[in-house]
Design an enzyme around this catalytic site. Structure first.
Site, PDB file in Angstrom:
ATOM      1  N   ASP A 143       0.830  -1.202   0.000  1.00 16.59           N
ATOM      2  CA  ASP A 143       0.000   0.000   0.000  1.00 16.59           C
ATOM      3  C   ASP A 143       0.865   1.253   0.000  1.00 16.59           C
ATOM      4  O   ASP A 143       1.972   1.243   0.536  1.00 16.59           O
ATOM      5  CB  ASP A 143      -0.910  -0.032   1.241  1.00 16.59           C
ATOM      6  N   ASN A 149     -10.585  -2.930  -6.376  1.00 16.08           N
ATOM      7  CA  ASN A 149      -9.716  -2.077  -7.205  1.00 16.08           C
ATOM      8  C   ASN A 149     -10.237  -1.888  -8.632  1.00 16.08           C
ATOM      9  O   ASN A 149      -9.832  -0.953  -9.321  1.00 16.08           O
ATOM     10  CB  ASN A 149      -8.283  -2.625  -7.259  1.00 16.08           C
ATOM     11  N   SER A 164      -8.691  -4.882   4.962  1.00 24.87           N
ATOM     12  CA  SER A 164      -9.215  -4.549   3.635  1.00 24.87           C
ATOM     13  C   SER A 164      -9.666  -5.757   2.803  1.00 24.87           C
ATOM     14  O   SER A 164      -9.295  -5.879   1.641  1.00 24.87           O
ATOM     15  CB  SER A 164      -8.175  -3.748   2.832  1.00 24.87           C
TER      16      SER A 164
END
Ligand code: FPP
Length: 231
Positions: free
Chosen positions: A12, A60, A186
């Site tokens: 990330d 995403n 996440s």
């Protein structure tokens, strides 16, 4: 020093890294590929048996089209460029996720690299593409039901469920690293991280190279894993 068998990374901070340099987000992803290379090398050197990377989540796909396309291109390029290095270093390459959402071209390149490295035994590099933990649990449940029928499913034990997840045959992560200061999972390996040790660092992914990887391994070695028991 105790080395984790399976290290997993939520990579990330690429966007923020690029922004801090006044560049476009994709520049961060390009540098991020260098960190993938460095960490793969460091993992092989340390004797890690499985290195897994969260490269692209199901969520995403909602990013701007240009960024999604560039990420997929980078994946293609990396696959093309790294065949030899992976093979020379005995690294088996595996992609896991909802592969039906990937392009035919990318799927063909992935299949090719998976076949070429199938016999490599030093380390397995798992790239999670179009993956989410909830998706994985749901597809596992559907497959179990299809195989066992609704009555058979009632007899499923916790240990039996693993083989329906896309990670079947891969040990659960011992260590999960997340870069860039965020401290959350996440929708990553939800089932598989039941007893995983978490390591959070403020370092942004493009800056996470060999020394940073080794520091995470050292931190892991000092952890006391009890799996809910008393030692
Ligand atoms: C997170 O940073 C990074 C990603 C979503 C993509 C990771 C992909 C790569 C490093 C490239 C290819 C990978 C392989 C395996 C060859 P972010 O964009 O969420 O950063 P931000 O939080 O700062 O916006």
């Amino acid at each position: 020093m105790e080395v984790p068998v399976h290290v997993s990374i939520i990579m990330d901070g690429n966007g923020r890294w690029a922004k801090a340099r006044g560049r476009e987000r994709v520049y961060g992803h390009v540098e991020g590929v260098e960190s993938v290379r460095a960490c793969t090398e460091a993992a092989v050197e340390a004797g890690v048996k499985y290195l897994s990377l969260y490269a692209f989540s199901e969520e995403n796909w909602n990013r701007p089209e240009a960024e999604v396309n560039r990420l997929m291109e980078l994946m293609m390029e990396a696959i093309r460029n790294e065949v030899k290095t992976l093979m020379d270093n005995g690294v088996r390459f595996v992609v896991l996720g909802n592969r039906g959402r990937l392009s035919d071209k990318l799927n063909a390149a992935i299949d090719n690299l998976m076949e070429m490295t199938a016999g490599c035994t030093r380390m397995t590099l798992v790239v999670f593409l179009s993956y989410s933990g909830k998706w994985d649990i749901l597809q596992a449940m559907k497959r179990a039901a299809a195989e066992k029928g609704s009555d058979g499913v009632q007899d499923l034990e916790i240990g039996d469920f693993d083989r329906y997840l896309v990670t079947a045959g891969i040990p659960d992560p011992d260590l999960l690293i997340r870069t860039s200061g965020e401290q959350r999972i996440s929708n990553y390996l939800l089932w598989q991280c039941a007893y995983t040790e978490f390591y959070f660092t403020d370092v942004l992914w493009p800056d996470f190279r060999k020394p940073e990887f080794r520091a995470a391994l050292e931190a892991y070695a000092s952890r006391d894993r009890r799996y809910g028991k008393v030692k």
